[in-house]
Design an enzyme around this catalytic site. Structure first.
Site, short mmCIF file in Angstrom:
data_model
loop_
_atom_site.label_atom_id
_atom_site.label_comp_id
_atom_site.label_asym_id
_atom_site.label_seq_id
_atom_site.Cartn_x
_atom_site.Cartn_y
_atom_site.Cartn_z
NE ARG A 166 -2.63 1.05 3.62
CZ ARG A 166 -3.52 1.12 4.61
NH1 ARG A 166 -4.83 1.27 4.35
NH2 ARG A 166 -3.13 1.02 5.88
CG ASP A 447 -4.50 2.49 10.79
OD1 ASP A 447 -5.49 3.10 11.26
OD2 ASP A 447 -4.55 1.80 9.75
#
Length: 545
Positions: A166, A447
């Site tokens: 990603r 996150d």
């Protein structure tokens, strides 16, 4: 570290290149980055400007809706996406995490079907994290990543998980590499280095360059990715269609353009993912001018509330209509080792979440910790006998634009909810500034998305004069007391620098008083990382101009 002086005209690093990454930031690789930047930067900027235009329209009361101009794409039965690429036929459990060396080995060895190596939300984009992460992936693909530390050996198993990467979202720059005086896109930096060094090697080994694409807000942003893929493949002389990209539907505007996003990437698409925590953040942020979109405690914003349920049902229907994977969301729980009862309650939540996903028709799911892999795998094995559920078309589903934007969420704003938001935001932001983007908070592996929800909720509660269930008005002065109390606690946590907590506290205090919240805390805090903002003839840089 050393400083290279061999780069082409117009290419300028503001920081030295780590000696162990010289082969990653080679002249040839950086020239490839320059081609991507010079070809696509103007379009990237136009698309970012379009985001501002859409936000202005929303602030003025124009609701989001499905696009009339692309109705023919949604209604056409005549197109489907590319078939699954090698290794992506069965994705029932995917593990995610940042790209440090031990994490990469453990994730690839975890027993998950795939590992998403993350340069985005679970990663703090320090210079060393970005370039040494590329080194670690380069080594993992070539099976030369094994190492020993503290008497323990880390070695890849014979058949590791399939690797996906990603990159950062379109909005983030990589300010330590300037091309023609401008920072390169973080997306293109992360994608370009990984692709340049590894695409041919991955294909040779029977896999391919596979990506997760974050934070898109419009199908033209997917078209940009598709054009990047096509140019990159042609430039390296590789077969077209070897790249695959799974798009995270994690912004409210993207939810109204799922089919269009798949259509733009149809030669390279491997599906969509419910990026659910960022989606909640985007839902609040995009509808920031609506008082009726004020939410209760974030723990009340579950997958069963109307707007989240509509989003999931539409995503599964859309993906299976176009024959690609509909990936479920993250279970962030981590084992609670010192409390068996609490651990069992946490794992029960994971089981319920995964059972809901597989029964809804998802083809796979995400976990943040290896201990959850068996739980998720067992549930998907029980209910998904084949490699996926593309055959479950969900033709019973009809989702309207009003359902996607439905703000009704039952629940209360509690003092605990306020404190939890303050604590999560301060803990995460301080850790992020310190170089850690994947942080355990209250037995959840968090996150940036969690900190973003916390930030915009605190702003929202102040903006619209919300009160706690005990009748206390949520004002900047009320929050300042909580900021001080929670900052004192966070500063005592292991590995936390009190000076970074102070920065986080000042940042959050400014955010709750702002007219509108900033787009991304990662953009706001970027200037606190190494080498950022040192541009032009900085004393650390001697590369060719």
């Amino acid at each position: 570290m050393s400083i290279s002086t061999s780069f082409s005209k117009g290419i300028h690093f503001t920081v030295p290149i780590p000696s162990e990454a010289q082969h990653i930031l080679s002249k040839e690789a950086v020239d490839f980055l320059a081609i991507l930047h010079r070809t696509f930067e103007s379009r990237r900027q136009e698309l970012l400007e379009n985001r501002k235009k859409v936000q202005d329209e929303l602030d003025q009361g124009k609701p989001l809706s499905f696009l009339n101009e692309t109705k023919h794409i949604r209604e056409s039965p005549g197109w489907a996406c590319a078939p699954p690429a090698p290794g992506l036929e069965d994705r029932r459990v995917e593990i995610t995490g940042p790209t440090d060396r031990k994490m990469v080995i453990n994730a690839l060895n975890s027993g998950a079907k795939t590992f998403m190596a993350d340069f985005e939300d679970s990663n703090s984009p320090t210079w060393s994290n970005m370039v040494l992460g590329q080194v670690n992936l380069y080594d993992a693909i070539r099976r030369q990543i094994d190492f020993e530390t503290g008497g323990k050996q880390y070695k890849l198993v014979e058949k590791p998980a399939v690797l996906l990467v990603r990159p950062r979202g379109w909005h983030l720059p990589e300010p330590r590499l300037l091309i023609d005086g401008k920072p390169i896109s973080g997306s293109l930096f992360d994608f370009g280095l990984y692709f340049f060094h590894n695409a041919a090697e991955l294909i040779k080994r029977g896999s391919g360059p596979y990506f997760y694409l974050p934070k898109m807000e419009h199908h033209l942003e997917a078209r940009l990715w598709n054009d990047v893929f096509s140019l990159a493949t042609s430039h390296l002389g590789l077969p077209q269609g070897t790249i695959r990209g799974t798009v995270l539907i994690e912004t409210l505007p993207a939810a109204f353009q799922m089919e269009e996003i798949l259509y733009e990437l149809r030669e390279h698409s491997s599906g969509l993912n419910c990026g659910r925590w960022d989606y909640i953040f985007s839902f609040i942020k995009k509808q920031r001018a609506r008082k009726d979109c004020v939410f209760p405690d974030r723990t009340d914003v579950t997958m069963t509330v109307p707007f989240m349920d509509a989003y999931v049902r539409l995503l599964i229907q859309t993906c299976h209509k176009r024959k690609v994977a509909a990936m479920g969301g993250m279970s962030a729980q981590i084992p609670i080792k010192n409390d068996a009862d609490a651990n069992e309650r946490a794992m029960a939540k994971v089981r319920a979440d995964k059972q809901r996903e597989v029964k809804a028709g998802h083809d796979g799911t995400w976990v943040a910790h290896p201990a959850l892999i068996k739980i998720a795998t067992d549930i998907f094995d029980e209910h998904m006998k084949g490699p996926n559920q593309y055959h479950i078309r969900r033709e019973d589903v009809t989702v309207t634009d009003k359902q996607l934007a439905d703000p009704s969420v039952p629940g209360k704003i509690t003092e605990k909810g306020v404190r939890d938001n303050v604590s999560a935001a301060l803990s995460y932001c301080a850790a992020w500034i310190s170089g850690n983007g994947c942080v355990p908070i209250n037995y959840l592996m968090e996150d940036a998305a969690t900190a973003e929800i916390a930030r915009v909720q605190l702003w929202q509660w102040v903006k619209y004069g919300s009160k706690t269930d005990s009748g206390v008005a949520i004002t900047p002065s009320y929050l300042q007391t909580i900021f001080s109390e929670e900052a004192s606690k966070v500063s005592k946590l292991p590995g936390i620098d009190p000076s970074h907590v102070k920065i986080a506290s000042e940042y959050m205090a400014s955010q709750v008083k702002a007219q509108w919240p900033s787009d991304f805390l990662t953009s706001d805090l970027l200037g606190h990382l190494e080498g950022v903002g040192v541009v032009g003839g900085g004393s650390t840089s001697k590369s060719n101009l």
